[in-house]
Design a protein around this motif. Structure first.
Motif, PDB file in Angstrom:
ATOM      1  N   SER A   1       7.237  97.354  80.141  1.00  8.78           N
ATOM      2  CA  SER A   1       6.432  98.577  80.072  1.00  8.78           C
ATOM      3  C   SER A   1       7.000  99.620  79.109  1.00  8.78           C
ATOM      4  N   ILE A   2       8.113  99.323  78.431  1.00  9.25           N
ATOM      5  CA  ILE A   2       8.729 100.315  77.544  1.00  9.25           C
ATOM      6  C   ILE A   2       7.848 100.565  76.322  1.00  9.25           C
ATOM      7  N   PRO A   3       7.546 101.826  75.984  1.00  8.61           N
ATOM      8  CA  PRO A   3       6.758 102.094  74.776  1.00  8.61           C
ATOM      9  C   PRO A   3       7.577 101.762  73.522  1.00  8.61           C
ATOM     10  N   ALA A   4       6.904 101.320  72.473  1.00 10.10           N
ATOM     11  CA  ALA A   4       7.600 101.009  71.214  1.00 10.10           C
ATOM     12  C   ALA A   4       8.329 102.239  70.683  1.00 10.10           C
ATOM     13  N   GLN A   5       7.760 103.420  70.971  1.00  6.71           N
ATOM     14  CA  GLN A   5       8.380 104.665  70.524  1.00  6.71           C
ATOM     15  C   GLN A   5       9.794 104.834  71.077  1.00  6.71           C
ATOM     16  N   ARG A   6      10.011 104.443  72.333  1.00  6.59           N
ATOM     17  CA  ARG A   6      11.342 104.555  72.937  1.00  6.59           C
ATOM     18  C   ARG A   6      12.340 103.659  72.194  1.00  6.59           C
ATOM     19  N   VAL A   7      11.869 102.495  71.770  1.00  6.10           N
ATOM     20  CA  VAL A   7      12.753 101.577  71.049  1.00  6.10           C
ATOM     21  C   VAL A   7      13.111 102.157  69.684  1.00  6.10           C
ATOM     22  N   THR A   8      12.127 102.753  69.012  1.00  6.36           N
ATOM     23  CA  THR A   8      12.413 103.335  67.696  1.00  6.36           C
ATOM     24  C   THR A   8      13.385 104.504  67.812  1.00  6.36           C
ATOM     25  N   GLN A   9      13.340 105.217  68.944  1.00  5.76           N
ATOM     26  CA  GLN A   9      14.284 106.329  69.131  1.00  5.76           C
ATOM     27  C   GLN A   9      15.731 105.840  69.115  1.00  5.76           C
ATOM     28  N   MET A  10      15.934 104.588  69.515  1.00  6.04           N
ATOM     29  CA  MET A  10      17.297 104.055  69.597  1.00  6.04           C
ATOM     30  C   MET A  10      17.916 103.835  68.215  1.00  6.04           C
TER      31      MET A  10
ATOM     32  N   ASN B   1      11.474  93.078  54.001  1.00  5.45           N
ATOM     33  CA  ASN B   1      10.962  92.344  55.159  1.00  5.45           C
ATOM     34  C   ASN B   1      12.055  92.090  56.192  1.00  5.45           C
ATOM     35  N   LEU B   2      13.282  91.862  55.705  1.00 10.80           N
ATOM     36  CA  LEU B   2      14.390  91.629  56.639  1.00 10.80           C
ATOM     37  C   LEU B   2      14.722  92.919  57.393  1.00 10.80           C
ATOM     38  N   GLY B   3      14.565  94.056  56.715  1.00 10.91           N
ATOM     39  CA  GLY B   3      14.793  95.337  57.375  1.00 10.91           C
ATOM     40  C   GLY B   3      13.813  95.546  58.510  1.00 10.91           C
ATOM     41  N   TYR B   4      12.529  95.278  58.257  1.00  7.83           N
ATOM     42  CA  TYR B   4      11.532  95.385  59.321  1.00  7.83           C
ATOM     43  C   TYR B   4      11.763  94.320  60.393  1.00  7.83           C
ATOM     44  N   ALA B   5      12.126  93.117  59.954  1.00  5.97           N
ATOM     45  CA  ALA B   5      12.312  92.019  60.903  1.00  5.97           C
ATOM     46  C   ALA B   5      13.412  92.333  61.910  1.00  5.97           C
ATOM     47  N   ALA B   6      14.513  92.950  61.454  1.00  4.43           N
ATOM     48  CA  ALA B   6      15.616  93.291  62.363  1.00  4.43           C
ATOM     49  C   ALA B   6      15.121  94.230  63.457  1.00  4.43           C
ATOM     50  N   TYR B   7      14.283  95.205  63.065  1.00  4.71           N
ATOM     51  CA  TYR B   7      13.710  96.107  64.067  1.00  4.71           C
ATOM     52  C   TYR B   7      12.782  95.340  64.999  1.00  4.71           C
ATOM     53  N   VAL B   8      11.958  94.452  64.436  1.00  6.84           N
ATOM     54  CA  VAL B   8      11.001  93.698  65.254  1.00  6.84           C
ATOM     55  C   VAL B   8      11.732  92.792  66.246  1.00  6.84           C
ATOM     56  N   PHE B   9      12.827  92.149  65.796  1.00  9.43           N
ATOM     57  CA  PHE B   9      13.612  91.305  66.714  1.00  9.43           C
ATOM     58  C   PHE B   9      14.140  92.146  67.884  1.00  9.43           C
ATOM     59  N   PHE B  10      14.653  93.342  67.569  1.00 10.40           N
ATOM     60  CA  PHE B  10      15.185  94.221  68.605  1.00 10.40           C
ATOM     61  C   PHE B  10      14.058  94.689  69.529  1.00 10.40           C
ATOM     62  N   LEU B  11      12.923  95.079  68.931  1.00 11.32           N
ATOM     63  CA  LEU B  11      11.769  95.522  69.712  1.00 11.32           C
ATOM     64  C   LEU B  11      11.302  94.425  70.659  1.00 11.32           C
ATOM     65  N   ASP B  12      11.182  93.207  70.139  1.00 16.47           N
ATOM     66  CA  ASP B  12      10.713  92.076  70.944  1.00 16.47           C
ATOM     67  C   ASP B  12      11.667  91.803  72.108  1.00 16.47           C
ATOM     68  N   PHE B  13      12.976  91.842  71.821  1.00 11.54           N
ATOM     69  CA  PHE B  13      13.970  91.569  72.868  1.00 11.54           C
ATOM     70  C   PHE B  13      13.905  92.633  73.972  1.00 11.54           C
ATOM     71  N   VAL B  14      13.846  93.903  73.567  1.00  8.86           N
ATOM     72  CA  VAL B  14      13.833  94.996  74.545  1.00  8.86           C
ATOM     73  C   VAL B  14      12.540  94.968  75.366  1.00  8.86           C
ATOM     74  N   GLN B  15      11.411  94.671  74.722  1.00  7.29           N
ATOM     75  CA  GLN B  15      10.146  94.653  75.459  1.00  7.29           C
ATOM     76  C   GLN B  15      10.052  93.472  76.423  1.00  7.29           C
ATOM     77  N   LYS B  16      10.803  92.407  76.147  1.00  9.33           N
ATOM     78  CA  LYS B  16      10.854  91.305  77.113  1.00  9.33           C
ATOM     79  C   LYS B  16      11.691  91.696  78.327  1.00  9.33           C
ATOM     80  N   LEU B  17      12.750  92.480  78.085  1.00 18.35           N
ATOM     81  CA  LEU B  17      13.573  92.968  79.201  1.00 18.35           C
ATOM     82  C   LEU B  17      12.837  94.044  79.996  1.00 18.35           C
ATOM     83  N   PHE B  18      12.109  94.900  79.273  1.00 19.83           N
ATOM     84  CA  PHE B  18      11.402  96.024  79.900  1.00 19.83           C
ATOM     85  C   PHE B  18       9.953  96.015  79.417  1.00 19.83           C
TER      86      PHE B  18
END
Length: 611
Positions: free
Chosen positions: A217-226, A198-215
């Motif tokens: 319209s960014i697709p989740a797929q772009r975040v996973t590419q990072m 769960n912590l492994g997924y949570a770290a990704y979710v925290f990053f996803l949430d932060f990036v989507q607040k900055l951008f």
């Protein structure tokens, strides 16, 4: 969106299956005789967990569902104190598992949990590498303990050493204890499974949430590419097949390796030549532990390992030999994926105006990259290596039950719940102790025959993708990124369900799992046994995929699945191979037939069907 009420679905009993509830734990039933529970179930949104269970569960196979029902929930709710969500509740209808995340609606309670989560999860994030090393040691020790577990037969007369050594324990007692130890090792293994997940997924979710607040319209797929382009041991079984293919070509035994689709015939041909014996030695070294990978997800008893079904890895080796002969690279395009990862990362990072935001972006991305390998690596240790050994240990238990005529066939054991097996073993050992026939010789064969008929009827039932009261907004992060359940996906699934004639369906929508556009012929593969039918460049259409399907990704042009989100196995692997994927379409394997022409757009999540 309207979905059928759970109790209405539950009430529609398939003729001939009346009484099926006794095949599963009582707490898994939707109830009508408990007003409080009934109201909770009616007001809750439940979705079919097709990601893990694309088919109905055999009674014994519920062991892993019960194990993660406990483990995921305890780590969320009692150990790490995840602020917005407790655990995941489970129910079963006609053998199919429905789940529902249990959220926390009280803002004050969420706030009270935050400092506990920061302290506890923070300790893991700060010490991840050291704790993960400790985890690997624990898991390997558990697997070795499982491998060493002895399930004693019941002798006509105990060995004299029992008397002379003053042992004071019978083979009957040791058998009962060994069965308990076997089950407890399985539950312990799943305790470890969720220690980090769960912590492994949570770290990704925290990053996803932060990036989507900055951008926004960014697709989740772009975040996973990072966070793509990371080496994980889950790819190692496939890498071993590639090594063996290269070795076969180097030694000049590639013709012998390709001489038959049957491993027994190939092995005999190789043993007849010195270079073949040398190649077989390399194979033997690779088999432990890497061929403990399951031919399926490992969740089902029939998901045998490569070691059990050597024709499967042989097919993969032959595929790679063909590519090597044709001068085609068999390497994953890791450098290309990493270059694109770095380009996408820098593109968005350079747009961040605030230095503080840029620093947080770097910190969250570094954390996600550190923890992400575990999300895939744990699969090999748990669902593959451990499970493969576990299923075969259970077959040893079944052999004892067959010897004492409790079951007629070893594979019948899966139709019993694990506590029923314990009861049957007590019946066997007390009958053995007293010298009378066990009662189960009459009781269980009739029940098992009836259950076989029930399971056959369950296989024909189409479980609704969701039941209960749909929430106004689905926000639980794991539901979204792993299972691919969002308000939009539910609407897309419902729209397809409303079309009565599948021939009229021209497009399916899912998650943009991996970017790119590919057109080609569909190949529907519901199990790994069908993967051998794949032709070069075809589009794989599957309920879901597992690591044992790795050789398929060396052939296909794109992948489409029924279930899964951007962090599902199919999406992750397709990103690593640089090929398009659309996941979580809900109905792909029901609507698409092999040979149909498809256009897969992994950037938008659309699958166009040209009949």
């Amino acid at each position: 969106m309207k979905f059928p009420a759970p109790h209405d679905v539950r009430a529609q009993v398939i003729p001939g299956t009346e009484g099926w509830e006794r095949m599963y734990p009582y707490q898994y039933q939707f109830v009508t005789d408990d007003a409080e529970r009934n109201a909770y179930e009616k007001d809750t949104f439940w979705f079919y967990d097709g990601l893990h269970y694309p088919e109905p569960l055999y009674p014994f196979d519920t062991i892993w569902d019960e194990a993660w029902y406990l483990a995921l929930s305890q780590y969320n709710n009692r150990i790490f104190m995840v602020p917005p969500v407790r655990g995941v509740d489970h129910r079963i209808i006609n053998g199919y598992v429905y789940i529902s995340p249990v959220g926390i609606k009280n803002g004050e309670e969420i706030g009270q949990r935050v400092p506990h989560f920061m302290e506890r999860a923070g300790h893991y994030y700060k010490n991840w590498d050291a704790l993960e090393d400790k985890w690997k040691a624990k898991m390997e020790a558990t697997i070795r303990e499982l491998e060493a577990l002895q399930l004693p037969a019941l002798p006509e007369m105990e060995d004299l050493r029992v008397v002379l050594g003053g042992e004071g324990e019978s083979s009957g007692f040791k058998l009962l204890k060994a069965y308990d130890d076997l089950i407890n090792l399985g539950i312990r293994c799943w305790q470890y499974h969720f220690e980090f997940l769960n912590l492994g997924y949570a770290a990704y979710v925290f990053f996803l949430d932060f990036v989507q607040k900055l951008f926004p319209s960014i697709p989740a797929q772009r975040v996973t590419q990072m966070i793509s382009g990371i080496d994980v041991i889950m790819y190692q079984p496939d890498e071993e097949l590639k090594k063996l293919a290269r070795k076969a070509v180097e030694l000049g035994v590639d013709e012998a390796v390709k001489s038959s689709a049957r491993w027994t015939e190939v092995e005999a041909a190789l043993k007849a030549q010195p270079k073949g014996v040398e190649w077989l030695s390399s194979l033997t070294l690779a088999r432990e532990p890497w061929f403990n990978v399951s031919t399926g997800t490992g969740w089902f008893h029939h998901d045998r390992s490569w070691n059990d079904q050597m024709d499967v890895p042989l097919n993969g080796i032959q595929t790679y030999i063909d590519k090597l002969r044709a001068g085609v690279s068999i390497e994953r395009p890791t450098e290309k994926v990493r270059a694109e990862r770095d380009r996408v990362t820098e593109e968005y990072r350079s747009l961040i105006q605030s230095e503080a935001d840029r620093a947080q972006f770097d910190e969250l991305l570094a954390c996600a990259k550190t923890v992400f390998p575990y999300v895939e690596n744990h699969l090999f240790y748990v669902e593959h290596w451990f499970h493969s050994v576990f299923w075969n240990k259970m077959r040893e238990v079944a052999a004892i039950l067959k010897t004492h005529e409790i079951i007629e066939d070893i594979e019948d054991v899966w139709l019993l719940k694990r506590d029923e097996i314990k009861q049957a073993l007590w019946d066997v050992v007390t009958a053995w102790a007293t010298g009378v026939p066990p009662r189960g010789r009459v009781t269980w064969p009739k029940e098992i025959e009836w259950r076989k008929g029930v399971m056959a009827k369950f296989q024909q039932w189409a479980p609704p993708p969701a039941i209960g009261t749909a929430p106004e907004l689905i926000q639980e992060p794991f539901t979204i990124v792993l299972w691919g359940v969002t308000n939009k996906s539910l609407a897309d699934w419902a729209a397809v369900e409303e079309i009565k004639d599948p021939e009229q369906i021209k497009e399916l929508k899912g998650f943009a799992g991996s970017p790119g556009i590919v057109e080609g012929k569909a190949r529907v593969c519901r199990t790994v046994a069908e993967v051998g039918q794949l032709q070069e460049g075809e589009i794989l259409v599957a309920p879901t995929t597992s690591p044992s399907w790795a050789p398929a990704f060396a052939k296909i042009g794109a992948c489409v699945t029924d279930v899964g989100g951007v962090m599902s196995h199919a999406a992750i692997v397709c990103r690593e191979y640089g090929m398009p994927a659309v996941v979580g379409t809900g109905h792909a394997t029901k609507v698409i037939r092999s040979g149909m022409l498809l256009r897969v757009d992994g950037s938008t999540g659309a699958v166009s069907i040209q009949r």
